[in-house]
Design a protein around this motif. Structure first.
Motif, PDB file in Angstrom:
ATOM      1  N   ALA A 266       0.790  -1.087  -0.122  1.00 23.42           N
ATOM      2  CA  ALA A 266      -0.227   0.569  -0.159  1.00 23.42           C
ATOM      3  C   ALA A 266       0.588   1.846   0.311  1.00 23.42           C
ATOM      4  CB  ALA A 266      -0.405  -0.065   1.046  1.00 23.42           C
ATOM      5  N   ASN A 267      -0.067   1.904  -0.659  1.00 21.94           N
ATOM      6  CA  ASN A 267       0.663   3.875  -0.224  1.00 21.94           C
ATOM      7  C   ASN A 267      -0.401   4.499   0.044  1.00 21.94           C
ATOM      8  OD1 ASN A 267       1.632   6.762  -1.552  1.00 21.94           O
ATOM      9  ND2 ASN A 267       3.720   4.989  -1.575  1.00 21.94           N
ATOM     10  N   ARG A 268      -0.178   4.977   0.758  1.00 24.91           N
ATOM     11  CA  ARG A 268      -1.517   6.097   1.380  1.00 24.91           C
ATOM     12  C   ARG A 268      -1.024   7.168   0.774  1.00 24.91           C
ATOM     13  NH1 ARG A 268      -5.066   3.558   5.343  1.00 24.91           N
ATOM     14  NH2 ARG A 268      -4.336   1.243   5.091  1.00 24.91           N
ATOM     15  N   THR A 269       0.063   8.066   0.492  1.00 28.43           N
ATOM     16  CA  THR A 269      -0.074   8.839  -0.282  1.00 28.43           C
ATOM     17  C   THR A 269      -0.912   8.893  -1.672  1.00 28.43           C
ATOM     18  OG1 THR A 269       2.104   9.606   0.500  1.00 28.43           O
ATOM     19  CG2 THR A 269       1.341  11.011  -1.192  1.00 28.43           C
ATOM     20  N   VAL A 270      -0.864   7.988  -2.113  1.00 23.88           N
ATOM     21  CA  VAL A 270      -1.606   7.742  -3.594  1.00 23.88           C
ATOM     22  C   VAL A 270      -2.443   7.110  -2.718  1.00 23.88           C
ATOM     23  CG1 VAL A 270      -0.178   8.671  -4.855  1.00 23.88           C
ATOM     24  CG2 VAL A 270      -0.221   6.536  -4.304  1.00 23.88           C
ATOM     25  N   ASN A 271      -3.020   6.534  -2.008  1.00 26.36           N
ATOM     26  CA  ASN A 271      -4.226   5.776  -1.317  1.00 26.36           C
ATOM     27  C   ASN A 271      -4.174   4.678  -2.558  1.00 26.36           C
ATOM     28  OD1 ASN A 271      -4.730   6.798   0.944  1.00 26.36           O
ATOM     29  ND2 ASN A 271      -6.183   8.829   0.044  1.00 26.36           N
ATOM     30  N   LYS A 272      -3.554   3.706  -2.893  1.00 22.36           N
ATOM     31  CA  LYS A 272      -3.831   2.766  -3.795  1.00 22.36           C
ATOM     32  C   LYS A 272      -3.078   1.708  -2.578  1.00 22.36           C
ATOM     33  CE  LYS A 272      -5.837   4.111  -7.665  1.00 22.36           C
ATOM     34  NZ  LYS A 272      -6.257   3.674  -7.529  1.00 22.36           N
ATOM     35  N   ILE A 273      -2.861   0.167  -3.184  1.00 27.59           N
ATOM     36  CA  ILE A 273      -2.340  -0.536  -3.144  1.00 27.59           C
ATOM     37  C   ILE A 273      -2.455  -1.405  -4.808  1.00 27.59           C
ATOM     38  CG2 ILE A 273      -2.814  -2.990  -2.877  1.00 27.59           C
ATOM     39  CD1 ILE A 273      -5.229  -2.030  -0.478  1.00 27.59           C
ATOM     40  N   SER A 283       3.523 -12.365 -15.239  1.00 25.11           N
ATOM     41  CA  SER A 283       2.755 -11.730 -13.887  1.00 25.11           C
ATOM     42  C   SER A 283       3.086 -10.201 -14.405  1.00 25.11           C
ATOM     43  CB  SER A 283       3.848 -12.020 -13.024  1.00 25.11           C
ATOM     44  OG  SER A 283       3.796 -13.578 -12.441  1.00 25.11           O
ATOM     45  N   HIS A 284       2.148  -9.965 -14.209  1.00 25.24           N
ATOM     46  CA  HIS A 284       1.826  -8.537 -13.868  1.00 25.24           C
ATOM     47  C   HIS A 284       1.493  -7.256 -12.774  1.00 25.24           C
ATOM     48  CE1 HIS A 284       2.778  -8.267 -18.690  1.00 25.24           C
ATOM     49  NE2 HIS A 284       1.584  -9.316 -18.301  1.00 25.24           N
ATOM     50  N   LEU A 285       1.669  -5.791 -13.205  1.00 23.26           N
ATOM     51  CA  LEU A 285       1.409  -5.332 -11.886  1.00 23.26           C
ATOM     52  C   LEU A 285       0.006  -4.933 -12.079  1.00 23.26           C
ATOM     53  CD1 LEU A 285       5.028  -3.043 -10.973  1.00 23.26           C
ATOM     54  CD2 LEU A 285       3.879  -5.499  -9.423  1.00 23.26           C
ATOM     55  N   PHE A 286      -0.587  -4.148 -10.997  1.00 20.47           N
ATOM     56  CA  PHE A 286      -1.777  -3.539 -11.080  1.00 20.47           C
ATOM     57  C   PHE A 286      -1.679  -2.626  -9.900  1.00 20.47           C
ATOM     58  CE2 PHE A 286      -2.616  -8.042 -13.629  1.00 20.47           C
ATOM     59  CZ  PHE A 286      -3.483  -7.649 -14.299  1.00 20.47           C
ATOM     60  N   THR A 287      -2.484  -1.708  -9.533  1.00 22.45           N
ATOM     61  CA  THR A 287      -2.904  -1.441  -8.558  1.00 22.45           C
ATOM     62  C   THR A 287      -4.646  -1.170  -8.234  1.00 22.45           C
ATOM     63  OG1 THR A 287      -3.360   0.480 -10.035  1.00 22.45           O
ATOM     64  CG2 THR A 287      -1.173   0.332  -8.893  1.00 22.45           C
ATOM     65  N   ASN A 289      -7.902   0.650  -5.317  1.00 19.89           N
ATOM     66  CA  ASN A 289      -7.990   1.206  -4.421  1.00 19.89           C
ATOM     67  C   ASN A 289      -7.887   0.476  -2.671  1.00 19.89           C
ATOM     68  OD1 ASN A 289      -8.346   3.996  -5.746  1.00 19.89           O
ATOM     69  ND2 ASN A 289     -11.167   3.210  -5.714  1.00 19.89           N
ATOM     70  N   LEU A 290      -7.596   1.233  -1.658  1.00 20.23           N
ATOM     71  CA  LEU A 290      -7.498   0.599  -0.718  1.00 20.23           C
ATOM     72  C   LEU A 290      -8.793  -0.022   0.056  1.00 20.23           C
ATOM     73  CD1 LEU A 290      -6.042   3.782   2.077  1.00 20.23           C
ATOM     74  CD2 LEU A 290      -4.891   1.608   0.279  1.00 20.23           C
ATOM     75  N   ASP A 291      -9.711   0.053  -0.537  1.00 18.61           N
ATOM     76  CA  ASP A 291     -10.561  -0.858  -0.314  1.00 18.61           C
ATOM     77  C   ASP A 291     -11.096  -2.517  -1.461  1.00 18.61           C
ATOM     78  OD1 ASP A 291     -11.885   0.657  -2.793  1.00 18.61           O
ATOM     79  OD2 ASP A 291     -14.021   0.993  -2.172  1.00 18.61           O
ATOM     80  N   GLY A 292     -10.126  -1.953  -2.525  1.00 24.90           N
ATOM     81  CA  GLY A 292     -10.228  -3.004  -3.526  1.00 24.90           C
ATOM     82  C   GLY A 292     -10.478  -2.649  -4.818  1.00 24.90           C
ATOM     83  N   SER A 293     -11.308  -2.054  -5.197  1.00 20.36           N
ATOM     84  CA  SER A 293     -12.304  -1.856  -6.000  1.00 20.36           C
ATOM     85  C   SER A 293     -10.991  -0.671  -7.390  1.00 20.36           C
ATOM     86  CB  SER A 293     -13.647  -0.293  -5.917  1.00 20.36           C
ATOM     87  OG  SER A 293     -12.238   0.882  -5.217  1.00 20.36           O
ATOM     88  N   ASP A 294     -11.693  -0.405  -8.373  1.00 16.61           N
ATOM     89  CA  ASP A 294     -10.837   0.064  -9.374  1.00 16.61           C
ATOM     90  C   ASP A 294      -9.517  -0.517  -9.620  1.00 16.61           C
ATOM     91  OD1 ASP A 294     -10.394   1.529 -11.693  1.00 16.61           O
ATOM     92  OD2 ASP A 294      -9.057   3.222  -9.695  1.00 16.61           O
ATOM     93  N   LYS A 295      -9.696  -1.625 -10.335  1.00 14.82           N
ATOM     94  CA  LYS A 295      -8.659  -2.313  -9.889  1.00 14.82           C
ATOM     95  C   LYS A 295      -7.985  -2.337 -11.935  1.00 14.82           C
ATOM     96  CE  LYS A 295     -10.039  -6.783  -6.857  1.00 14.82           C
ATOM     97  NZ  LYS A 295     -10.901  -5.871  -6.752  1.00 14.82           N
ATOM     98  N   THR A 296      -6.696  -2.365 -11.709  1.00 17.77           N
ATOM     99  CA  THR A 296      -5.995  -1.353 -13.094  1.00 17.77           C
ATOM    100  C   THR A 296      -4.964  -1.650 -13.055  1.00 17.77           C
ATOM    101  OG1 THR A 296      -7.064   0.245 -12.762  1.00 17.77           O
ATOM    102  CG2 THR A 296      -5.903   0.316 -14.194  1.00 17.77           C
TER     103      THR A 296
END
Length: 509
Positions: A266-273, A283-287, A289-296
């Motif tokens: 997690a990174n609290r500055t941008v509020n992303k995991i 294997s790829h990188l994803f992000t 939101n902290l609540d698990g939404s908006d997977k990209t």
């Protein structure tokens, strides 16, 4: 003979002749016929029924009712009959009838509909989650009760509506009275209803019930569990209960058990995991939101790759705008919107970059490299701007290393080392312990966790205030349960504290 007697004789003869002729017509004359007519209506409502098939036994002409429910069979032989009325969705009916010569016989049918003989299913009762329940965790198991009042088979339709967005999910033809739904929106309000249907009578509906999913407001921990053969990411709060008898009380599942997702950071500055997920054999990188939404998905052309996927780590930049990740012996940087991919460092051929760590005080990056078997480890700091090594911390020490982390001020580096020094093809570690390297003093000290013999400490990381370390404790057999502990660094007398069971790859932000 007198005229009177002659006339009497003639009259008598004529009467006898006529009687004989009359008897002969009744026994050997043409067959007699009559007419059968009638009407068919629905029972109770007395509504005329059209296209009802009318047949008789003994057999005669087959006819169908008109729009007013009437039918006529003309020239039907005299005698006794059983008259039958047939129509789809109605029960077959029989009526007796006697046909007389040159007469019309009338019969009336009142047909019962099939549905009228069936009972509706019992109205479903919603059991769990209870109405207006809060703090419900993913996945959610819905339970209801219902029963059939006759022999008809009941199926259920389940409807779930998200209160914030209005999005509706509908599940049909359910034969059980339970349904589990995964990956619902964290913290959201939901409304649900169940409909029971026997395909004959009118459906019955339950009342509408509501509940609220658990939020992530106080969850500072991320970790991974194995579900359905996949790695699944969870967030969790501080353990609760006497003597930690109840742990994971506030855990929330953030990724689906149908996907392989792991190594959350997690990174609290941008509020992303940020996390890793397998896509099409890569294997790829994803992000998210902290609540698990908006997977990209971030990475596309160049995946995250190297020695053992479960050992590979990446790192956020100190401002949270960039993520550094390895691809064999190359280190790449990518923006969190997936743009700006660039190579920032390349190690010598055969030296795979397996782990990456950053700090908040400078732009230096700590990396761990190893060979294809996981050994010949180097831990170094590099300057990605100049593409140079600024310091070598570990080199030429046998055995496996891992759990790389960089202190906030950039003065210390955390890692684990298997002090047994064993190197095997299975990459099995026998006695992995936690060490902290002081850059100013150029020395390493072990952080004692009172680890039992035969166990390993793995995946170590700093707490946000760096007063604690968080790590994995597991047997060195490689198959036993993994548990997440934390230990105060400068309190040797303090016992390690159990945080989460059956969990690994911890991150504390």
């Amino acid at each position: 003979m007198s005229i009177f007697k002659n006339q009497y004789f003639k009259a008598t003869f004529l009467i006898v002749f006529l009687l004989l002729v009359s008897c002969e017509e009744d026994t050997i004359g043409d067959e007699a016929f009559g007419t059968l007519e009638g009407k068919v209506v629905s029972n109770s409502f007395n509504v005329p029924l059209e296209n009802v098939k009318i047949t008789t036994n003994p057999s005669s002409t087959t006819v169908f009712t008109d729009k007013d429910g009437y039918f006529v069979i003309e020239d039907i032989s005299i005698g006794d009959y059983s008259v039958q009325a047939d129509k789809d969705d109605f029960e077959t009916s029989f009526e007796p009838s006697t046909i007389y010569s040159n007469k019309t016989t009338t019969v009336v049918f009142e047909l019962d509909s099939v549905a009228s003989k069936n009972l509706q299913p019992a109205i479903p009762t919603l059991i769990s989650p209870q109405d207006k329940a809060t703090d419900i965790s993913n996945p959610v198991q819905f339970v209801w009760s219902s029963s059939k009042n006759d022999s008809d088979t009941i199926t259920y339709t389940f409807e779930l509506r998200e209160g914030n967005t209005g999005e509706i999910q509908i599940f049909e033809n359910i034969q059980d009275t339970t349904l589990t739904i995964d990956n619902l929106s964290v913290g959201a309000n939901y409304f649900w209803q169940v409909t029971a249907n026997d395909a004959i009578t009118e459906s019955t509906q339950s009342k509408i019930s509501s509940f609220q999913l658990r939020g992530i407001e106080n969850n500072r921990f991320l970790y991974v569990r194995t579900l359905n053969g996949n790695n699944v990411i969870f967030s969790g709060g501080e353990p609760s209960g006497v003597n930690n008898s109840e742990v994971n009380q506030h855990e929330i599942q953030l990724t689906s058990s149908e996907l392989n997702c792991y190594r959350p950071k997690a990174n609290r500055t941008v509020n992303k995991i940020a996390y890793i997920s397998n896509q099409g054999g890569e294997s790829h990188l994803f992000t998210m939101n902290l609540d698990g939404s908006d997977k990209t998905q971030l990475t596309q052309s160049i995946p995250i790759a190297g020695f053992r996927n479960d050992e590979i780590e990446f790192a956020w930049s100190n401002n949270g705008n960039v993520i550094y990740y390895p691809n064999f012996n190359s280190l790449y940087a990518i923006n969190i919107d997936g743009s700006g991919l660039s190579k920032v460092y390349e190690s010598p051929s055969g030296e795979f970059i397996t782990e990456v760590a950053t700090n908040l005080s400078n732009n230096l990056i700590a990396i761990k490299t190893n060979d294809a078997a996981g050994y010949n480890v180097k831990i170094q700091t590099i300057n990605p701007v100049s593409n140079t090594v600024t310091r070598t911390i570990v080199e030429g020490i046998p055995g496996a290393f891992g759990g790389l982390d960089y202190s906030i001020n950039g003065n210390k580096i955390l890692y684990t080392r298997d002090i047994s020094g064993i190197e095997n093809a299975q990459y099995r570690q026998l006695d992995s312990r936690i060490f902290e390297y002081d850059i100013a003093n150029e020395s390493s000290l072990e952080i004692d966790t009172d680890k039992p013999t035969g166990y390993n400490n793995l995946d170590v990381g700093y707490a946000p205030n760096e007063g604690y370390v968080i790590y994995i404790l597991t047997s060195n057999d490689g198959i036993s349960e993994k548990k997440i502990y934390r230990k105060e660094i400068n309190a040797s007398e303090a016992d390690p504290e159990l945080l989460f069971t059956n969990a690994f790859m911890p991150n504390w932000e």
